[in-house]
Design a protein around this motif. Structure first.
Motif, PDB file in Angstrom:
ATOM      1  N   SER A  16      29.586  46.483  42.683  1.00  7.86           N
ATOM      2  CA  SER A  16      30.509  45.505  42.090  1.00  7.86           C
ATOM      3  C   SER A  16      31.615  45.124  43.066  1.00  7.86           C
ATOM      4  CB  SER A  16      31.136  46.080  40.824  1.00  7.86           C
ATOM      5  OG  SER A  16      30.145  46.319  39.857  1.00  7.86           O
ATOM      6  N   ARG A  17      31.995  43.854  43.056  1.00  7.46           N
ATOM      7  CA  ARG A  17      33.105  43.360  43.876  1.00  7.46           C
ATOM      8  C   ARG A  17      34.291  42.941  43.004  1.00  7.46           C
ATOM      9  NH1 ARG A  17      34.233  44.634  48.066  1.00  7.46           N
ATOM     10  NH2 ARG A  17      35.329  42.761  48.646  1.00  7.46           N
ATOM     11  N   HIS A  18      34.017  42.369  41.846  1.00  8.42           N
ATOM     12  CA  HIS A  18      35.055  41.858  40.956  1.00  8.42           C
ATOM     13  C   HIS A  18      35.059  42.720  39.692  1.00  8.42           C
ATOM     14  CE1 HIS A  18      35.733  38.345  43.476  1.00  8.42           C
ATOM     15  NE2 HIS A  18      34.421  38.355  43.670  1.00  8.42           N
ATOM     16  N   ILE A  19      36.093  43.565  39.582  1.00 15.16           N
ATOM     17  CA  ILE A  19      36.131  44.580  38.532  1.00 15.16           C
ATOM     18  C   ILE A  19      37.369  44.397  37.665  1.00 15.16           C
ATOM     19  CG2 ILE A  19      36.204  47.059  38.060  1.00 15.16           C
ATOM     20  CD1 ILE A  19      34.917  47.433  40.892  1.00 15.16           C
ATOM     21  N   ALA A  20      37.151  44.270  36.368  1.00 12.12           N
ATOM     22  CA  ALA A  20      38.269  44.198  35.422  1.00 12.12           C
ATOM     23  C   ALA A  20      38.519  45.590  34.854  1.00 12.12           C
ATOM     24  CB  ALA A  20      37.955  43.222  34.295  1.00 12.12           C
ATOM     25  N   CYS A  21      39.776  45.922  34.742  1.00 11.70           N
ATOM     26  CA  CYS A  21      40.179  47.188  34.142  1.00 11.70           C
ATOM     27  C   CYS A  21      41.250  46.840  33.110  1.00 11.70           C
ATOM     28  CB  CYS A  21      40.686  48.147  35.226  1.00 11.70           C
ATOM     29  SG  CYS A  21      40.700  49.893  34.719  1.00 11.70           S
ATOM     30  N   TYR A  22      42.103  47.760  32.753  1.00 11.79           N
ATOM     31  CA  TYR A  22      43.184  47.491  31.812  1.00 11.79           C
ATOM     32  C   TYR A  22      44.298  48.494  32.060  1.00 11.79           C
ATOM     33  CZ  TYR A  22      41.452  51.569  29.274  1.00 11.79           C
ATOM     34  OH  TYR A  22      41.061  52.840  28.945  1.00 11.79           O
ATOM     35  N   LYS A  40      41.527  50.694  46.885  1.00 11.64           N
ATOM     36  CA  LYS A  40      41.152  51.445  48.090  1.00 11.64           C
ATOM     37  C   LYS A  40      39.778  51.024  48.611  1.00 11.64           C
ATOM     38  CE  LYS A  40      40.436  56.114  49.812  1.00 11.64           C
ATOM     39  NZ  LYS A  40      40.173  57.486  49.436  1.00 11.64           N
ATOM     40  N   ALA A  41      38.870  50.711  47.704  1.00  8.83           N
ATOM     41  CA  ALA A  41      37.520  50.276  48.081  1.00  8.83           C
ATOM     42  C   ALA A  41      37.493  48.799  48.494  1.00  8.83           C
ATOM     43  CB  ALA A  41      36.556  50.531  46.925  1.00  8.83           C
ATOM     44  N   ARG A  42      38.653  48.164  48.513  1.00  7.49           N
ATOM     45  CA  ARG A  42      38.790  46.747  48.888  1.00  7.49           C
ATOM     46  C   ARG A  42      37.979  45.825  47.985  1.00  7.49           C
ATOM     47  NH1 ARG A  42      41.895  46.329  53.305  1.00  7.49           N
ATOM     48  NH2 ARG A  42      41.983  48.074  54.738  1.00  7.49           N
ATOM     49  N   LYS A  43      37.977  46.185  46.704  1.00  6.58           N
ATOM     50  CA  LYS A  43      37.346  45.340  45.693  1.00  6.58           C
ATOM     51  C   LYS A  43      38.464  44.587  44.969  1.00  6.58           C
ATOM     52  CE  LYS A  43      33.590  48.655  45.256  1.00  6.58           C
ATOM     53  NZ  LYS A  43      32.365  47.919  45.501  1.00  6.58           N
ATOM     54  N   HIS A  44      38.108  43.588  44.208  1.00  2.71           N
ATOM     55  CA  HIS A  44      39.093  42.779  43.500  1.00  2.71           C
ATOM     56  C   HIS A  44      39.285  43.345  42.097  1.00  2.71           C
ATOM     57  CE1 HIS A  44      38.884  39.764  46.686  1.00  2.71           C
ATOM     58  NE2 HIS A  44      37.575  39.977  46.666  1.00  2.71           N
ATOM     59  N   CYS A  45      40.547  43.592  41.742  1.00  4.13           N
ATOM     60  CA  CYS A  45      40.894  44.149  40.427  1.00  4.13           C
ATOM     61  C   CYS A  45      41.492  43.041  39.555  1.00  4.13           C
ATOM     62  CB  CYS A  45      41.901  45.284  40.601  1.00  4.13           C
ATOM     63  SG  CYS A  45      42.338  46.104  39.051  1.00  4.13           S
ATOM     64  N   TYR A  46      41.101  43.043  38.287  1.00  3.08           N
ATOM     65  CA  TYR A  46      41.600  42.065  37.326  1.00  3.08           C
ATOM     66  C   TYR A  46      42.042  42.805  36.074  1.00  3.08           C
ATOM     67  CZ  TYR A  46      39.020  38.965  40.383  1.00  3.08           C
ATOM     68  OH  TYR A  46      38.561  38.300  41.496  1.00  3.08           O
ATOM     69  N   LEU A  47      43.050  42.261  35.400  1.00 15.40           N
ATOM     70  CA  LEU A  47      43.515  42.816  34.132  1.00 15.40           C
ATOM     71  C   LEU A  47      43.396  41.745  33.051  1.00 15.40           C
ATOM     72  CD1 LEU A  47      46.777  44.697  35.184  1.00 15.40           C
ATOM     73  CD2 LEU A  47      44.501  45.656  34.836  1.00 15.40           C
ATOM     74  N   GLY A  83      47.593  32.625  37.777  1.00 17.12           N
ATOM     75  CA  GLY A  83      46.997  31.578  38.611  1.00 17.12           C
ATOM     76  C   GLY A  83      45.754  32.033  39.352  1.00 17.12           C
ATOM     77  N   ARG A  84      45.647  33.333  39.574  1.00 16.99           N
ATOM     78  CA  ARG A  84      44.463  33.872  40.257  1.00 16.99           C
ATOM     79  C   ARG A  84      43.573  34.566  39.229  1.00 16.99           C
ATOM     80  NH1 ARG A  84      45.691  37.955  44.058  1.00 16.99           N
ATOM     81  NH2 ARG A  84      47.372  38.527  42.667  1.00 16.99           N
ATOM     82  N   SER A  85      43.071  33.790  38.302  1.00 14.92           N
ATOM     83  CA  SER A  85      42.205  34.326  37.243  1.00 14.92           C
ATOM     84  C   SER A  85      40.741  34.144  37.619  1.00 14.92           C
ATOM     85  CB  SER A  85      42.476  33.614  35.918  1.00 14.92           C
ATOM     86  OG  SER A  85      43.760  33.944  35.460  1.00 14.92           O
ATOM     87  N   ARG A  86      39.892  34.930  36.966  1.00 13.08           N
ATOM     88  CA  ARG A  86      38.447  34.831  37.170  1.00 13.08           C
ATOM     89  C   ARG A  86      37.799  34.748  35.796  1.00 13.08           C
ATOM     90  NH1 ARG A  86      35.911  35.283  41.712  1.00 13.08           N
ATOM     91  NH2 ARG A  86      33.671  35.596  41.739  1.00 13.08           N
ATOM     92  N   PRO A  87      36.891  33.798  35.585  1.00  8.83           N
ATOM     93  CA  PRO A  87      36.208  33.702  34.291  1.00  8.83           C
ATOM     94  C   PRO A  87      35.424  34.987  33.997  1.00  8.83           C
ATOM     95  CG  PRO A  87      35.784  31.753  35.629  1.00  8.83           C
ATOM     96  CD  PRO A  87      36.461  32.749  36.517  1.00  8.83           C
ATOM     97  N   PRO A  88      35.343  35.390  32.730  1.00  3.14           N
ATOM     98  CA  PRO A  88      34.613  36.612  32.378  1.00  3.14           C
ATOM     99  C   PRO A  88      33.169  36.619  32.884  1.00  3.14           C
ATOM    100  CG  PRO A  88      35.731  35.716  30.451  1.00  3.14           C
ATOM    101  CD  PRO A  88      35.913  34.734  31.565  1.00  3.14           C
TER     102      PRO A  88
END
Length: 167
Positions: A16-22, A40-47, A83-88
């Motif tokens: 996975s590259r684009h990971i949503a957490c909470y 740390k893994a240089r992946k993209h985090c989203y909330l 502004g930096r959102s990603r669609p589900p």
């Protein structure tokens, strides 16, 4: 920290590259170690963010260390900058909060139905992407949870002991 260690070596995280957490509310499972591991893994985090065009569904805003947060109407922290959102549909992995889970991938949330509405598109998808992984203590497993037609089942649950796969 144990759950983060379990997730770190699992293929679902590695691929996975684009990971949503909470960010947890009340007694929900702490996610800080997982979020730091994503960075740390240089992946993209989203909330998840409630304030958006559709207040009954979630949008996912990028979250980097030091980003400003605000409390939403449920007193849950969310990013100020959306502004930096990603669609589900474009996420690879979503770590979801829950109150209870069962061995069929059933998830009991806080009762708002936000995750079910946001990921309703998964009902008609053959290739389930993103993968939905609940985060819970192993003691939160129930024998069987009630289920409705609109409920979105989890692909797995991450506990302090293991990542349990349902698919």
């Amino acid at each position: 920290m144990a759950a983060a260690n379990v997730l770190e070596g699992h293929p679902v995280f590695i691929q996975s590259r684009h990971i949503a957490c909470y960010l947890p509310a009340k007694d929900e499972f702490e996610t800080l170690h997982i979020i730091k591991m994503i960075w740390k893994a240089r992946k993209h985090c989203y909330l998840p963010v409630l304030s958006g065009q559709d207040e009954n569904a979630l949008q996912f805003a990028a979250y980097d260390e030091g980003d400003a947060l605000r409390l939403n109407r449920y007193q849950i922290q969310e990013p100020v900058n959306t502004g930096r959102s990603r669609p589900p549909q474009e996420l690879d992995l979503v770590i979801t909060p829950l109150l209870a889970f069962d061995s069929q991938g059933g998830r009991l949330g806080m009762g708002g139905g936000f995750y079910d509405r946001t990921f309703a598109f998964l009902h008609s998808k053959m290739n389930r992407t993103p993968k939905l992984i609940g985060l819970a203590f192993s003691s939160q497993e129930a024998e069987e949870l009630p289920s409705d037609t609109w409920d979105i089942r989890l692909d797995g649950v991450l506990t302090e002991k293991a990542l349990i796969s349902f698919s």
